[in-house]
Design a protein around this motif. Structure first.
Motif, PDB file in Angstrom:
ATOM      1  N   VAL B  32       0.723  -0.949  -0.338  1.00  0.00           N
ATOM      2  CA  VAL B  32       0.262   0.034   0.176  1.00  0.00           C
ATOM      3  C   VAL B  32       0.839   1.076   0.013  1.00  0.00           C
ATOM      4  N   ARG B  37      -3.973   2.787   0.378  1.00  0.00           N
ATOM      5  CA  ARG B  37      -4.248   1.854  -0.494  1.00  0.00           C
ATOM      6  C   ARG B  37      -3.674   1.270  -1.381  1.00  0.00           C
ATOM      7  N   ASN B 105     -11.348   1.309  -0.260  1.00  0.00           N
ATOM      8  CA  ASN B 105     -10.233   1.223  -1.070  1.00  0.00           C
ATOM      9  C   ASN B 105      -9.568  -0.673  -0.939  1.00  0.00           C
ATOM     10  N   HIS B 124     -15.594  -2.536  -6.171  1.00  0.00           N
ATOM     11  CA  HIS B 124     -14.851  -1.922  -4.965  1.00  0.00           C
ATOM     12  C   HIS B 124     -16.340  -1.652  -4.370  1.00  0.00           C
TER      13      HIS B 124
END
Lengths: 92, 140
Positions: B32, B37, B105, B124
């Protein structure tokens, strides 16, 4: 008062200045969380519900034990304990 | 898109087939960026017990989740998604999946077992809205 480094779930890092881990002090999980919320107010809604108890969508472990089966937020912590915050993950 | 190594794909599908008739579930870990994210794809798959032991719902066993998070952290990875099987419905998020989504995310991967071959699709879920994400298998 012992100090603890806690790794944050990704979803709340933006509420803690993009920190991966945060450090706070306390003799209980509740005191530790209060110290973390003092430093990062955005963590409050994620960790604590309106009635002051642990948020229902979060699980907290001290070492290998779920604090819901210990003393909830009153669970005592001592130096060297591993405190982990887990988002509750469920669906259908 | 979700970059998914073939070994991760196979591990996930095998876990879901092995879980029948109950829903199987597990966590996906990857790198990440600073804001949390995902900055790449999925590098590790951690099958977890379904604490509900149900054909209709799943709850990731929190002890298994703790183990997965610790192992991922050792690899400098974070949990970036979750997979679960739909044994009797299509590989599309249910109302429960949408309501309980925890991280906008994350990749929500659903392995549909309703038809002959497993159907793997990813989404998502942002503010209760479902966005399908293409799954791309890699040889990494």
């Amino acid at each position: 008062m012992p100090s603890f480094e806690v790794r944050l779930p990704t979803v709340v890092r933006q509420h803690a200045g993009n920190a991966v881990t945060v450090t706070g002090d306390g003799d209980t999980v509740g005191e530790l969380f209060a110290d973390l919320v003092r430093q990062y107010p955005g963590l409050r809604n994620y960790l604590i519900s309106d009635d002051g108890t642990l948020h229902r969508f979060v699980n907290v472990y001290v070492n290998d034990e779920d604090i819901r089966y210990l003393g909830q937020l009153d669970t005592a912590v001592v130096a060297g304990d591993d405190v982990s915050i887990l988002p509750a993950v469920a669906g259908g | 898109m979700l970059l998914l190594p073939r070994r991760a794909y196979l591990q996930m599908v095998a876990d879901c087939l092995g879980g029948v008739p109950d829903e199987a579930c597990g966590l996906l870990a990857g790198p990440v960026s600073a804001d949390g994210r995902p900055s790449g794809g999925v590098d590790a798959v951690y099958p977890c017990r379904n604490a509900d032991a149900s054909a209709r719902t799943y709850t990731i066993d929190s002890k298994d989740q703790l183990r997965a998070m610790r192992e991922a952290a050792k690899l400098d990875l974070d949990v970036v998604g979750v997979y679960h099987s739909h044994t009797h419905t299509d590989a599309y998020p249910s109302a429960t999946d949408v309501r309980q989504a925890v991280d906008p995310n994350w990749w929500y991967v659903i392995v549909g077992l309703r038809h002959g071959d497993p159907e793997v699709r990813a989404y998502h879920i942002v503010d209760q809205v479902i966005h399908e994400v293409p799954v791309v298998l890699t040889d990494a």
